[in-house]
Write a protein that holds these residues in place. Sequence first.
Motif, PDB file in Angstrom:
ATOM      1  N   ASN A 125       0.850  -1.182   0.000  1.00  0.00           N
ATOM      2  CA  ASN A 125       0.000   0.000   0.000  1.00  0.00           C
ATOM      3  C   ASN A 125       0.889   1.236   0.000  1.00  0.00           C
ATOM      4  O   ASN A 125       2.070   1.169   0.351  1.00  0.00           O
ATOM      5  N   ASP A 126       0.341   2.346  -0.425  1.00  0.00           N
ATOM      6  CA  ASP A 126       1.076   3.605  -0.437  1.00  0.00           C
ATOM      7  C   ASP A 126       0.640   4.425   0.775  1.00  0.00           C
ATOM      8  O   ASP A 126      -0.474   4.962   0.801  1.00  0.00           O
ATOM      9  N   PRO A 127       1.484   4.547   1.797  1.00  0.00           N
ATOM     10  CA  PRO A 127       1.064   5.244   3.015  1.00  0.00           C
ATOM     11  C   PRO A 127       0.899   6.747   2.837  1.00  0.00           C
ATOM     12  O   PRO A 127       0.300   7.405   3.684  1.00  0.00           O
ATOM     13  N   PHE A 128       1.410   7.296   1.729  1.00  0.00           N
ATOM     14  CA  PHE A 128       1.385   8.745   1.545  1.00  0.00           C
ATOM     15  C   PHE A 128       0.111   9.257   0.884  1.00  0.00           C
ATOM     16  O   PHE A 128      -0.057  10.465   0.728  1.00  0.00           O
ATOM     17  N   ILE A 129      -0.781   8.363   0.472  1.00  0.00           N
ATOM     18  CA  ILE A 129      -2.052   8.801  -0.107  1.00  0.00           C
ATOM     19  C   ILE A 129      -2.894   9.477   0.975  1.00  0.00           C
ATOM     20  O   ILE A 129      -3.016   8.981   2.090  1.00  0.00           O
ATOM     21  N   MET A 130      -3.471  10.609   0.645  1.00  0.00           N
ATOM     22  CA  MET A 130      -4.270  11.385   1.591  1.00  0.00           C
ATOM     23  C   MET A 130      -5.729  10.955   1.465  1.00  0.00           C
ATOM     24  O   MET A 130      -6.457  11.431   0.592  1.00  0.00           O
ATOM     25  N   GLU A 131      -6.157  10.032   2.326  1.00  0.00           N
ATOM     26  CA  GLU A 131      -7.535   9.540   2.235  1.00  0.00           C
ATOM     27  C   GLU A 131      -8.542  10.588   2.678  1.00  0.00           C
ATOM     28  O   GLU A 131      -9.594  10.758   2.052  1.00  0.00           O
ATOM     29  N   HIS A 132      -8.246  11.272   3.780  1.00  0.00           N
ATOM     30  CA  HIS A 132      -9.149  12.287   4.319  1.00  0.00           C
ATOM     31  C   HIS A 132      -8.457  13.648   4.305  1.00  0.00           C
ATOM     32  O   HIS A 132      -7.256  13.750   4.550  1.00  0.00           O
ATOM     33  N   CYS A 133      -9.232  14.654   4.018  1.00  0.00           N
ATOM     34  CA  CYS A 133      -8.688  16.007   3.963  1.00  0.00           C
ATOM     35  C   CYS A 133      -8.406  16.501   5.378  1.00  0.00           C
ATOM     36  O   CYS A 133      -9.308  16.497   6.228  1.00  0.00           O
ATOM     37  N   PRO A 134      -7.192  16.946   5.680  1.00  0.00           N
ATOM     38  CA  PRO A 134      -6.889  17.411   7.034  1.00  0.00           C
ATOM     39  C   PRO A 134      -7.454  18.806   7.280  1.00  0.00           C
ATOM     40  O   PRO A 134      -7.683  19.580   6.351  1.00  0.00           O
ATOM     41  N   ASP A 135      -7.663  19.129   8.550  1.00  0.00           N
ATOM     42  CA  ASP A 135      -8.033  20.493   8.933  1.00  0.00           C
ATOM     43  C   ASP A 135      -6.803  21.380   9.047  1.00  0.00           C
ATOM     44  O   ASP A 135      -6.866  22.577   8.760  1.00  0.00           O
ATOM     45  N   ILE A 136      -5.700  20.771   9.472  1.00  0.00           N
ATOM     46  CA  ILE A 136      -4.432  21.484   9.596  1.00  0.00           C
ATOM     47  C   ILE A 136      -3.362  20.654   8.900  1.00  0.00           C
ATOM     48  O   ILE A 136      -3.208  19.468   9.192  1.00  0.00           O
ATOM     49  N   PHE A 137      -2.644  21.274   7.979  1.00  0.00           N
ATOM     50  CA  PHE A 137      -1.612  20.576   7.209  1.00  0.00           C
ATOM     51  C   PHE A 137      -0.350  21.430   7.270  1.00  0.00           C
ATOM     52  O   PHE A 137      -0.347  22.578   6.837  1.00  0.00           O
ATOM     53  N   PHE A 138       0.735  20.866   7.822  1.00  0.00           N
ATOM     54  CA  PHE A 138       1.944  21.658   8.022  1.00  0.00           C
ATOM     55  C   PHE A 138       3.174  20.954   7.456  1.00  0.00           C
ATOM     56  O   PHE A 138       3.205  19.740   7.278  1.00  0.00           O
ATOM     57  N   ALA A 139       4.185  21.752   7.188  1.00  0.00           N
ATOM     58  CA  ALA A 139       5.495  21.255   6.771  1.00  0.00           C
ATOM     59  C   ALA A 139       6.548  22.002   7.573  1.00  0.00           C
ATOM     60  O   ALA A 139       6.574  23.237   7.582  1.00  0.00           O
ATOM     61  N   GLY A 140       7.401  21.264   8.247  1.00  0.00           N
ATOM     62  CA  GLY A 140       8.418  21.878   9.095  1.00  0.00           C
ATOM     63  C   GLY A 140       9.693  22.221   8.359  1.00  0.00           C
ATOM     64  O   GLY A 140       9.904  21.839   7.206  1.00  0.00           O
ATOM     65  N   ASN A 141      10.548  22.987   9.021  1.00  0.00           N
ATOM     66  CA  ASN A 141      11.900  23.293   8.558  1.00  0.00           C
ATOM     67  C   ASN A 141      11.936  23.978   7.192  1.00  0.00           C
ATOM     68  O   ASN A 141      12.736  23.641   6.322  1.00  0.00           O
ATOM     69  N   GLN A 142      11.057  24.952   7.022  1.00  0.00           N
ATOM     70  CA  GLN A 142      11.019  25.752   5.810  1.00  0.00           C
ATOM     71  C   GLN A 142      11.745  27.082   6.043  1.00  0.00           C
ATOM     72  O   GLN A 142      11.986  27.479   7.178  1.00  0.00           O
ATOM     73  N   PRO A 143      12.137  27.783   4.978  1.00  0.00           N
ATOM     74  CA  PRO A 143      12.934  29.001   5.149  1.00  0.00           C
ATOM     75  C   PRO A 143      12.246  30.103   5.952  1.00  0.00           C
ATOM     76  O   PRO A 143      12.905  30.875   6.648  1.00  0.00           O
ATOM     77  N   GLU A 144      10.925  30.216   5.846  1.00  0.00           N
ATOM     78  CA  GLU A 144      10.208  31.274   6.555  1.00  0.00           C
ATOM     79  C   GLU A 144       8.795  30.812   6.869  1.00  0.00           C
ATOM     80  O   GLU A 144       8.291  29.844   6.293  1.00  0.00           O
ATOM     81  N   LEU A 145       8.167  31.536   7.806  1.00  0.00           N
ATOM     82  CA  LEU A 145       6.797  31.219   8.191  1.00  0.00           C
ATOM     83  C   LEU A 145       5.824  31.751   7.144  1.00  0.00           C
ATOM     84  O   LEU A 145       5.835  32.936   6.810  1.00  0.00           O
ATOM     85  N   LYS A 146       5.002  30.856   6.619  1.00  0.00           N
ATOM     86  CA  LYS A 146       3.931  31.237   5.709  1.00  0.00           C
ATOM     87  C   LYS A 146       2.704  30.405   6.043  1.00  0.00           C
ATOM     88  O   LYS A 146       2.818  29.208   6.316  1.00  0.00           O
ATOM     89  N   THR A 147       1.553  31.043   6.012  1.00  0.00           N
ATOM     90  CA  THR A 147       0.334  30.326   6.349  1.00  0.00           C
ATOM     91  C   THR A 147      -0.859  30.952   5.664  1.00  0.00           C
ATOM     92  O   THR A 147      -0.867  32.157   5.386  1.00  0.00           O
TER      93      THR A 147
END
Length: 451
Positions: free
Chosen positions: A378-400
């Motif tokens: 199975n592919d664990p990275f498939i997004m079955e349900h849409c998240p309410d909060i989706f984040f990515a760490g260690n980026q150059p600057e804060l954007k939201t």
Amino acid sequence: MSTEKVLHRDTCEYKNLSEKFTISSTDYSRQFAPMYMVRLKTLRQPLKELARKKWGSDIPIIELYQLQEGEVEEARKCVIIGTLYKQQTLKPNILKEISEEYQLELQPTLTYFADESDSLVLEDELQRITLSGVIDAHKMVTGIVLAALGMDDKQGTFTVEDYCFHVPKERVYKPIASPDKYVLVVSGLSIGNSTSGSSSMCAEIMLELLRGQAGSPEDQERMSHVVRAIFAGNSMQDNSQANMQSRKLRNVQVETQDSLISSTLRLDDYFAELVTSIDVDIMPGEFDPCSHMLPQQPFHPCLFPKASLYNTMHLVTNPYKCEIGNRLILGTSGQPISDMHSLSTVACRLELLENCVRWGHVAPTAPDTLHSYPCFENDPFIMEHCPDIFFAGNQPELKTKVITTDGGQKVRLICLPSFAETQTAVLVNLNTLDCHPLSFSINLPSSVVER
């Protein structure tokens, strides 16, 4: 005689939903191609249903081999489904790396691999076909599964008129009872970096603030409503130089070993203090001492002998998925976004984070250019349900920002900066999805920082 107000930490219902990211066994004797096949097999039927809904049931949905066999009349529209492969001349190539290693050919060092000559190919289990038309190759990456509407020119090219991606299932949110509750999200703490004197002090201030030992009465009141803290990778180190000489384990220098041991002890002490006051989730990152492949498995508890004694200490995977107060939270330590940024012309990393939601996939470039386990069941990275909060760490600057999906669900997207670089953490309101940056930046004399 005045009495001080006693504050108690709020609690919230919590579920760890990261089981699919846990690797129980690995089989490295198999190739990585089956991972693409299982990804396509999983998403083919949902895409067929979406294609019929979007373009009508009268347009045929065919396999790629049927184009070659002439089963579709010339100049007739049809729908094909497959996995995108982005042909890039600048993309890292193992043969080129071997040539460089044996000094057969000098190779330039590149960190950005997008080029004007990039093109797209759609492939399934049997064949592939070149894509042209309205689809922009420069904004796509390898590994995306899509349905394409268009016509075959009978010359090996499919002209795309429209396309659609897998749509994660929408969720119904049930509001939390007042007062508002918050989640703190931090990345790149880098507590063991010897050059991060000021950021280490800022990390201590953040610790005291979370424990209610610093700040104004209003700050302490607000911190009592923080129900959980998530540390999204690189909590120990934030650069490859400090991480065992770019992971060449057989050549680890003595001073590097001592640095790692010291970093681990400092981080254990830090979390041992923090978990006495709040539930903490620790995700591994790119430069932490753990497996480099995604999904990264949780740290071993022996790395945190003091903090692991508390049941409020939670060692989790990367990516990490959980439900806190009826809010679905999904995030990574940043490797998928950084990898896609180097392979496309999309300059804004927040847009790449949004694309992941639109594509219905957390890490489409795995395993092509992003190291991952050979997941062939199975592919664990498939997004079955849409998240309410989706984040990515260690980026150059804060954007939201907040986006609204086609189904009407609101999603808070957050590109988290490195705390060691920016001294910034983020509070997210679970009720309203409002995002509140917390800056702990202080200016210290250079002599104090060096100390």
